[in-house]
Design an enzyme around this catalytic site. Structure first.
Site, mmCIF file in Angstrom:
data_model
loop_
_atom_site.group_PDB
_atom_site.id
_atom_site.type_symbol
_atom_site.label_atom_id
_atom_site.label_comp_id
_atom_site.label_asym_id
_atom_site.label_seq_id
_atom_site.Cartn_x
_atom_site.Cartn_y
_atom_site.Cartn_z
ATOM 1 N N ASP A 1 34.229 34.709 40.269
ATOM 2 C CA ASP A 1 34.487 35.243 41.610
ATOM 3 C C ASP A 1 33.471 34.681 42.595
ATOM 4 O O ASP A 1 32.378 34.254 42.208
ATOM 5 C CB ASP A 1 34.376 36.771 41.607
HETATM 6 N N1 URA Z 1 34.944 38.942 35.491
HETATM 7 C C1 URA Z 1 34.921 39.300 36.782
HETATM 8 O O1 URA Z 1 35.273 40.416 37.139
HETATM 9 N N2 URA Z 1 34.481 38.404 37.675
HETATM 10 C C2 URA Z 1 34.034 37.165 37.340
HETATM 11 O O2 URA Z 1 33.626 36.387 38.209
HETATM 12 C C3 URA Z 1 34.068 36.820 35.987
HETATM 13 C C4 URA Z 1 34.538 37.722 35.082
#
Ligand code: URA
Length: 264
Positions: A131
């Site tokens: 993310d």
């Molecule tokens: N899980 C998430 O919620 N976000 C990420 O960036 C990676 C794994």
């Protein structure tokens, strides 16, 4: 003489557009081998600068064989694919996407700014996603098979995340996280879940669905304030924030369980 049946991928490539077919495969080979990045490779082919076995590459051909001799501007180049893997320590704020409608900056822009000249000729793929607000380990590679190895849940390559949360991390919550949680669209696999102090929990997953860590923590009443990926397989991120390094073949094999191409 019986003609060999044309493979489906070549038929599809031809349907996409006559003379660009060779450019398609040849340019991919050139980018994968680090000779020219994808767009430059295509331009070089269109400009007649690339030859295969001494002939200017402009007509539709089958994919390159190992024995084919490719040259750019008359200089022979080695287009055999060789796996390269880069470990990048992603900072917050960058999106793992080629598109950037909000103009916040992508990991690819950052990658190209950081790459040494010797690695600029490759076509780089991001291995999985993080993310925008997640920090930590993100691999780039020139090898689609490595992407599949690292992201396919079937290979069960563990990914370890450390989340800073609000809420109390009780033993009961850790147990639920470990055993698997029914989310809206799937039930999570058994996972590793360890407390790392009052407000931090380490989760080790062998799958990677959209926002999985945040959703799992949310399901046990823990809101994620910060998220960091610290390890994939046995490789623990060892480069400073916003820097990268190339892994050796031995690391790719020994820590990530992938046999690099062209090791023989
Ligand atoms: N899980 C998430 O919620 N976000 C990420 O960036 C990676 C794994």
């Amino acid at each position: 003489m019986r003609r060999r049946k044309e493979p489906k991928w070549l038929q599809a490539a031809k349907a996409r557009g006559g003379a660009s077919v060779q450019a398609d495969f040849l340019s991919r080979a050139l980018a994968r081998a680090g000779v020219l990045p994808p767009s430059e490779a295509e331009r070089a082919i269109r400009d007649g600068r690339v030859t295969v076995n001494g002939r200017v590459a402009t007509v539709v051909v089958a994919p390159l064989e190992d024995s084919d001799v490719v040259a750019v501007d008359g200089e022979p180049v080695d287009v055999r694919p060789t796996t390269r893997v880069l470990a990048f320590h992603k900072p917050k704020g960058l999106v793992v996407d080629g598109r950037d409608p909000e103009g916040v900056g992508t990991v690819f822009e950052r990658l190209h700014a950081l790459l040494p000249p010797t690695l600029r000729g490759f076509g780089w793929l991001a291995v999985g996603r993080l993310d925008r607000d997640t920090t930590g380990l993100l691999f780039f590679t020139n090898d689609e098979r490595f992407v599949a190895h690292a992201t396919d849940p079937a290979s069960k390559l563990p990914k370890r995340y450390v989340a800073t949360v609000s809420g109390r991390i009780s033993d009961a919550k850790l147990k639920v996280l470990r055993e698997g949680i029914a989310l809206d669209d799937f039930t999570t696999r058994p996972a590793g879940a360890e407390r790392r102090g009052e407000r931090q929990v380490a989760l080790t997953l062998t799958e990677g669905k959209f926002h999985q860590v945040k959703r799992m923590l949310g399901a046990v009443g823990l809101a994620t304030l910060e998220l960091h990926r610290e390890a994939v397989g046995d490789y623990v991120v060892d480069v400073a924030l916003d820097t990268l390094r190339a892994l050796t073949d031995a690391e790719v094999e020994g820590l990530l369980g992938y046999h690099p191409r062209h090791l023989g």
